[in-house]
Design an enzyme around this catalytic site. Sequence first.
Site, PDB file in Angstrom:
ATOM      1  N   HIS A 174       0.861  -1.183   0.000  1.00  0.00           N
ATOM      2  CA  HIS A 174       0.000   0.000   0.000  1.00  0.00           C
ATOM      3  C   HIS A 174       0.899   1.235   0.000  1.00  0.00           C
ATOM      4  CE1 HIS A 174       1.041  -0.592   4.182  1.00  0.00           C
ATOM      5  NE2 HIS A 174       0.461   0.541   4.542  1.00  0.00           N
ATOM      6  N   HIS A 208       1.224   3.946   2.273  1.00  0.00           N
ATOM      7  CA  HIS A 208       1.677   4.708   3.428  1.00  0.00           C
ATOM      8  C   HIS A 208       3.188   4.919   3.303  1.00  0.00           C
ATOM      9  CE1 HIS A 208      -2.001   3.725   6.154  1.00  0.00           C
ATOM     10  NE2 HIS A 208      -2.162   4.856   5.501  1.00  0.00           N
ATOM     11  N   ASP A 232       5.783   4.710   5.139  1.00  0.00           N
ATOM     12  CA  ASP A 232       6.783   3.770   5.641  1.00  0.00           C
ATOM     13  C   ASP A 232       6.952   2.552   4.751  1.00  0.00           C
ATOM     14  OD1 ASP A 232       4.193   3.043   6.452  1.00  0.00           O
ATOM     15  OD2 ASP A 232       4.875   2.028   8.261  1.00  0.00           O
ATOM     16  N   HIS A 233       6.171   2.475   3.660  1.00  0.00           N
ATOM     17  CA  HIS A 233       6.280   1.355   2.729  1.00  0.00           C
ATOM     18  C   HIS A 233       6.772   1.762   1.337  1.00  0.00           C
ATOM     19  CE1 HIS A 233       4.171  -1.688   5.276  1.00  0.00           C
ATOM     20  NE2 HIS A 233       3.796  -0.570   5.868  1.00  0.00           N
ATOM     21  N   HIS A 285      -6.667  -3.263   5.918  1.00  0.00           N
ATOM     22  CA  HIS A 285      -6.005  -2.143   6.575  1.00  0.00           C
ATOM     23  C   HIS A 285      -6.940  -0.939   6.485  1.00  0.00           C
ATOM     24  CE1 HIS A 285      -2.776  -0.004   8.345  1.00  0.00           C
ATOM     25  NE2 HIS A 285      -2.291   0.567   7.246  1.00  0.00           N
ATOM     26  N   ASP A 304       0.475  -4.768   7.722  1.00  0.00           N
ATOM     27  CA  ASP A 304      -0.541  -3.720   7.834  1.00  0.00           C
ATOM     28  C   ASP A 304      -1.942  -4.271   7.576  1.00  0.00           C
ATOM     29  OD1 ASP A 304       0.863  -0.580   7.594  1.00  0.00           O
ATOM     30  OD2 ASP A 304       2.086  -2.373   7.393  1.00  0.00           O
ATOM     31  N   HIS A 330       7.646  -5.653  10.822  1.00  0.00           N
ATOM     32  CA  HIS A 330       6.856  -4.430  10.928  1.00  0.00           C
ATOM     33  C   HIS A 330       6.522  -4.109  12.392  1.00  0.00           C
ATOM     34  CE1 HIS A 330       3.569  -1.500  10.054  1.00  0.00           C
ATOM     35  NE2 HIS A 330       4.332  -1.249   9.001  1.00  0.00           N
TER      36      HIS A 330
END
Length: 303
Positions: A61, A63, A65-66, A138, A206, A265
């Site tokens: 996805h 976000h 942090d990814h 998520h 997530d 994670h």
Amino acid sequence: MLDICLLGTGGMMPLPQRFLTSLLTRYNGSSLLIDCGEGTQISLRKQGWSFKPVDTICFTHYHADHISGLPGILLAMANSERKEPVTLIGPRGLTRVVEGLRVIAPELPFEIHFKELREKEEHISLHGYEITAFRVQHNMVCYGYTLEIPRAGKFDAERARRQEIPLKFWNPLQKGKTIEDDGKVYTPDMVLGKERKGLKVVYTTDTRPVPVIAGQAENADLLICEGMYGDEEKEEKAVEHRHMTVYEAASLAGEAQPSALWLTHFSPSMMHPEWYLKKIRKIFPAAELGEDGKTIELNFEEE
């Protein structure tokens, strides 16, 4: 042989010894990334692995942090003199998100091919991988990924001789190709035995613990799954933000029975995941804690 390396195991924000989420796999000269959070480039350099073979990047996805490490990764690939196209796979909106990030990486010596996921489950064959993208739960659209390396049946030379198949066709048939020659058709099933067990790795993060994860991870060689929180009192927070505790991840593994579970994670607040390992292994004994640089080499079963 399939090489697996966790490049980053952190969630939300990087820490001095824990970069953000990323996984790298290597198979038959091809490298595949799943996610590339901040620090991915540094972690890959620490491994001493090259950027040049990276030909596929999958995103769970969007976000930060990814995906925040993507511009640097693309530039590193360019500096490694990669010329061949790179395939990016991710939820709907992939092209828009990536083109936005590429404002700081506008000129690349290779093409980017986009594959936007729209269905709950999609299958992609690429560079020897059979990839299954499956939607999880998520607070935005998010996918997990199953990577499979199929293994054809054993070549039977005696069957090939009995059927008078020319020797020059043995190798392509063994590789799964169908051959037409002088009005005759030779197919792989004429010379190959029953399909053998391949390799299977499942990666998901997530998400809440939804049934599709256990279904995908059934009989996997490795399940890599998020364990955002370790303190039991944070289960309510996990539900609210659509994440998983380490115990929920272990319960999924107990249902699916992969050969091994790697947890990843981790929340920045979980400074010592090892504190929870004993309780985790009571649920699933083959559980291990992920850490940046953790690697494994998966091999086909010996006959």
